[in-house]
Design a protein around this motif. Structure first.
Motif, mmCIF file in Angstrom:
data_model
loop_
_atom_site.group_PDB
_atom_site.id
_atom_site.type_symbol
_atom_site.label_atom_id
_atom_site.label_comp_id
_atom_site.label_asym_id
_atom_site.label_seq_id
_atom_site.Cartn_x
_atom_site.Cartn_y
_atom_site.Cartn_z
ATOM 1 N N THR A 8 -48.416 4.662 -66.813
ATOM 2 C CA THR A 8 -48.900 5.944 -67.328
ATOM 3 C C THR A 8 -48.158 7.079 -66.639
ATOM 4 N N ALA A 9 -48.434 8.308 -67.052
ATOM 5 C CA ALA A 9 -47.880 9.493 -66.415
ATOM 6 C C ALA A 9 -48.965 10.562 -66.331
ATOM 7 N N THR A 10 -48.960 11.321 -65.241
ATOM 8 C CA THR A 10 -49.965 12.364 -65.046
ATOM 9 C C THR A 10 -49.305 13.621 -64.500
ATOM 10 N N ASP A 11 -50.020 14.724 -64.615
ATOM 11 C CA ASP A 11 -49.633 15.974 -63.962
ATOM 12 C C ASP A 11 -50.485 16.122 -62.709
ATOM 13 N N GLY A 12 -49.876 15.985 -61.564
ATOM 14 C CA GLY A 12 -50.596 16.230 -60.315
ATOM 15 C C GLY A 12 -50.879 15.003 -59.486
ATOM 16 N N GLY A 13 -51.494 13.970 -60.039
ATOM 17 C CA GLY A 13 -51.816 12.813 -59.209
ATOM 18 C C GLY A 13 -52.607 11.763 -59.947
ATOM 19 N N ILE A 14 -53.082 10.783 -59.166
ATOM 20 C CA ILE A 14 -53.816 9.661 -59.742
ATOM 21 C C ILE A 14 -54.756 9.088 -58.680
ATOM 22 N N ASP A 15 -55.915 8.599 -59.123
ATOM 23 C CA ASP A 15 -56.850 7.871 -58.264
ATOM 24 C C ASP A 15 -57.617 6.928 -59.180
ATOM 25 N N GLN A 16 -57.137 5.675 -59.263
ATOM 26 C CA GLN A 16 -57.728 4.709 -60.176
ATOM 27 C C GLN A 16 -57.894 3.356 -59.497
ATOM 28 N N THR A 17 -58.928 2.646 -59.919
ATOM 29 C CA THR A 17 -59.152 1.283 -59.449
ATOM 30 C C THR A 17 -58.985 0.316 -60.608
ATOM 31 N N PHE A 18 -58.590 -0.911 -60.287
ATOM 32 C CA PHE A 18 -58.339 -1.935 -61.292
ATOM 33 C C PHE A 18 -58.837 -3.280 -60.773
ATOM 34 N N VAL A 19 -59.549 -4.011 -61.628
ATOM 35 C CA VAL A 19 -59.920 -5.388 -61.317
ATOM 36 C C VAL A 19 -58.811 -6.283 -61.852
ATOM 37 N N LEU A 20 -58.178 -7.040 -60.990
ATOM 38 C CA LEU A 20 -57.012 -7.818 -61.382
ATOM 39 C C LEU A 20 -57.394 -9.124 -62.064
ATOM 40 N N ASP A 21 -56.557 -9.562 -62.973
ATOM 41 C CA ASP A 21 -56.678 -10.887 -63.570
ATOM 42 C C ASP A 21 -56.629 -11.933 -62.450
ATOM 43 N N PRO A 22 -57.465 -12.971 -62.503
ATOM 44 C CA PRO A 22 -57.476 -13.980 -61.437
ATOM 45 C C PRO A 22 -56.133 -14.668 -61.215
ATOM 46 N N GLU A 23 -55.258 -14.658 -62.224
ATOM 47 C CA GLU A 23 -53.980 -15.348 -62.088
ATOM 48 C C GLU A 23 -52.906 -14.504 -61.386
ATOM 49 N N ILE A 24 -53.187 -13.221 -61.137
ATOM 50 C CA ILE A 24 -52.210 -12.356 -60.476
ATOM 51 C C ILE A 24 -52.238 -12.612 -58.975
#
Length: 246
Positions: free
Chosen positions: A204-220
């Motif tokens: 993705t792209a943002t103006d200014g910044g980012i603060d996100q959480t992600f639950v990963l696929d078990p195979e990663i």
């Protein structure tokens, strides 16, 4: 250059750089990388806390610049340059660095390594100047991965942080800031043979910044975060950190 062409080039570059992130060599945890660099760009690692100095390794290819290593008594405090050397080669040859930075004062200090760019090589309109940096130390009191990765990046340039091993179903968090339009990527750099998902957790792209959480696929099994590639004005100063929160 018109606005439409700038946007098109930025999108194309992000796709190219994302692919490069995926095909990085295995076992590269702890190595910071960057691609498509411009003249005047710079990149610094996160910090290592050590009472026994540090070791700077890596390479610079398809351009020239300068390596530096900096030391401070506190995170964010005044820094002293404790090492400086040319980076790269006028011929474009991949030029390695392997420098031990001995402690010159007693006590525990914070170290970080930086590389700056003063000459690049291009293929078509894109720079092919790139690098790897690893800053390490040994000893019982060493603490690594302190603070964010930082960089100052021109249009299409990108900086990627450490490759981070993860366990089944981990939740990760990407926190970053940028002074311009910034592209953000979390690439899957390791997976089991059963993994059939997308190679990118985030794109993705943002103006200014980012603060996100992600639950990963078990195979990663491993991921890395990258910033840059989407500057719309002056050089983009970015700061970013990927962490495992559960």
């Amino acid at each position: 250059m018109n606005k439409h062409r700038r946007v098109s080039l930025a999108v194309a570059a992000m796709g190219l750089l994302a692919a490069l992130s995926v095909v990085s060599p295995a076992g590269a945890a702890g190595i910071a990388t960057g691609q498509t660099l411009g003249v005047g760009d710079s990149r610094c690692t996160d910090r290592v806390q050590s009472d026994s100095g540090a070791r700077l390794t890596g390479f610079f290819a398809n351009g020239t610049g300068e390596w530096t290593a900096l030391r401070s008594a506190t995170v964010g405090g005044p820094e002293t340059v404790v090492f400086r050397a040319p980076a790269g080669s006028p011929s474009g040859t991949q030029t390695p660095i392997d420098q031990t930075i001995a402690p010159t004062a007693s006590g525990t200090f914070f170290y970080r390594a930086c590389v700056s760019v003063d000459r690049i090589m291009k293929v078509s309109v894109f720079s092919v100047t790139h690098y790897q940096i690893s800053l390490t130390s040994t000893g019982p009191n060493v603490v690594t991965d302190i603070g964010p990765e930082t960089a100052a990046l021109s249009l299409n340039a990108q900086a990627c942080g450490d490759r981070t091993p993860v366990s089944s179903g981990d939740t990760i968090r990407l926190v970053g800031t940028g002074t311009g339009r910034t592209g953000w990527i979390i690439s899957v750099t390791g997976s089991t043979n059963n993994y059939e998902g997308n190679w990118a957790v985030l794109y993705t792209a943002t103006d200014g910044g980012i603060d996100q959480t992600f639950v990963l696929d078990p195979e990663i099994t491993e991921v890395t975060a990258c910033a840059g590639g989407g500057v719309t004005g002056s050089r983009d100063s970015v700061s970013f950190e990927l962490s495992i929160i559960s």
